[in-house]
Design a protein around this motif. Structure first.
Motif, PDB file in Angstrom:
ATOM      1  N   VAL A  94       7.968  -9.225  -2.754  1.00  0.00           N
ATOM      2  CA  VAL A  94       9.067  -8.765  -1.917  1.00  0.00           C
ATOM      3  C   VAL A  94       9.011  -9.520  -0.595  1.00  0.00           C
ATOM      4  N   HIS A  95      10.152  -9.960  -0.133  1.00  0.00           N
ATOM      5  CA  HIS A  95      10.287 -10.645   1.152  1.00  0.00           C
ATOM      6  C   HIS A  95      10.802  -9.644   2.180  1.00  0.00           C
ATOM      7  N   ILE A  96      10.481  -9.850   3.424  1.00  0.00           N
ATOM      8  CA  ILE A  96      10.901  -8.937   4.496  1.00  0.00           C
ATOM      9  C   ILE A  96      12.419  -8.759   4.517  1.00  0.00           C
TER      10      ILE A  96
ATOM     11  N   LYS B 200       7.352  -1.763   4.948  1.00  0.00           N
ATOM     12  CA  LYS B 200       7.230  -2.973   5.781  1.00  0.00           C
ATOM     13  C   LYS B 200       5.775  -3.444   5.808  1.00  0.00           C
ATOM     14  N   ASN B 201       4.861  -2.503   5.927  1.00  0.00           N
ATOM     15  CA  ASN B 201       3.438  -2.836   5.912  1.00  0.00           C
ATOM     16  C   ASN B 201       3.037  -3.453   4.570  1.00  0.00           C
ATOM     17  N   ASP B 202       3.532  -2.894   3.466  1.00  0.00           N
ATOM     18  CA  ASP B 202       3.269  -3.469   2.144  1.00  0.00           C
ATOM     19  C   ASP B 202       3.717  -4.924   2.092  1.00  0.00           C
ATOM     20  N   ILE B 203       4.904  -5.182   2.620  1.00  0.00           N
ATOM     21  CA  ILE B 203       5.459  -6.540   2.598  1.00  0.00           C
ATOM     22  C   ILE B 203       4.605  -7.468   3.465  1.00  0.00           C
TER      23      ILE B 203
ATOM     24  N   ILE C 237       6.537  -2.212  -7.110  1.00  0.00           N
ATOM     25  CA  ILE C 237       5.176  -1.739  -7.305  1.00  0.00           C
ATOM     26  C   ILE C 237       4.296  -2.382  -6.231  1.00  0.00           C
ATOM     27  N   ALA C 238       3.438  -1.574  -5.637  1.00  0.00           N
ATOM     28  CA  ALA C 238       2.480  -2.091  -4.652  1.00  0.00           C
ATOM     29  C   ALA C 238       1.119  -2.237  -5.331  1.00  0.00           C
ATOM     30  N   LEU C 239       0.518  -3.404  -5.154  1.00  0.00           N
ATOM     31  CA  LEU C 239      -0.817  -3.700  -5.682  1.00  0.00           C
ATOM     32  C   LEU C 239      -1.703  -4.072  -4.506  1.00  0.00           C
TER      33      LEU C 239
END
Length: 169
Positions: free
Chosen positions: A6-8, A44-47, A65-67
């Motif tokens: 994912v991009h900001i 945003k933090n994930d990105i 999905i966050a890894l």
């Protein structure tokens, strides 16, 4: 169909997707996500940490999905099946309600499990809401072992169940 980072510039679309999922869960009396979680700041933090992936079809973001290798503080007391060394954590698995039931969550999980194997993680760890029976069945069918309960008071008074799938020992 592709899965990519994912991009900001995707932040608003991702936030909208998670809000649609939260609304859908609440409509189904599953009080797992709400107005506090997942917040735009969390996404945003994930990105920014380069740990959020999107499932895209025809230029439309269908799921995320966050890894991450970062262990949440809530997980510290859990007796996991593997040592706290090389583990991948999954968070914020979401598929837009209009696309649920079509195998997209399976595709995101296949991606996560392949990613974990390719990067030599010992296990994959995650949690799911105790009142979300569908999610529990989803993970158990994928051979995740249900462990202990943890709590996220801002999300619910009910527990979340921790799961782990051992890949290497």
């Amino acid at each position: 169909m592709k899965i990519e980072k994912v991009h900001i510039s995707n932040l608003d679309a991702i936030f909208s997707l998670t809000k649609s999922c939260a609304k859908h869960l609440i409509e189904n009396e599953i009080f797992q996500w709400n107005e506090y979680y997942p917040s735009k700041e969390v996404l945003k933090n994930d990105i920014e940490l380069n740990q959020l992936w999107k499932l895209v079809e025809n230029n439309l973001i269908i799921g995320i999905i966050a890894l991450t290798e970062i262990e949440d503080v809530e997980y510290k007391s859990v007796k996991w099946l593997t040592e706290n060394d090389t583990n991948l954590y999954i968070h914020r698995l979401a598929v837009h309600p209009d696309y649920q039931g079509k195998g997209y969550a399976q595709q995101l999980m296949n991606f996560a499990e392949n990613y974990a194997k390719e990067h030599n993680y010992d296990s994959i760890r995650l949690d799911t809401f105790s009142k979300n029976i569908r999610n529990q069945q989803f993970y158990e069918k994928r051979n995740y072992i249900k462990l202990e309960s943890i709590y996220f008071p801002k999300q619910s008074e009910h527990p979340f169940y921790c799961y782990e799938k051992v890949l290497h020992v």
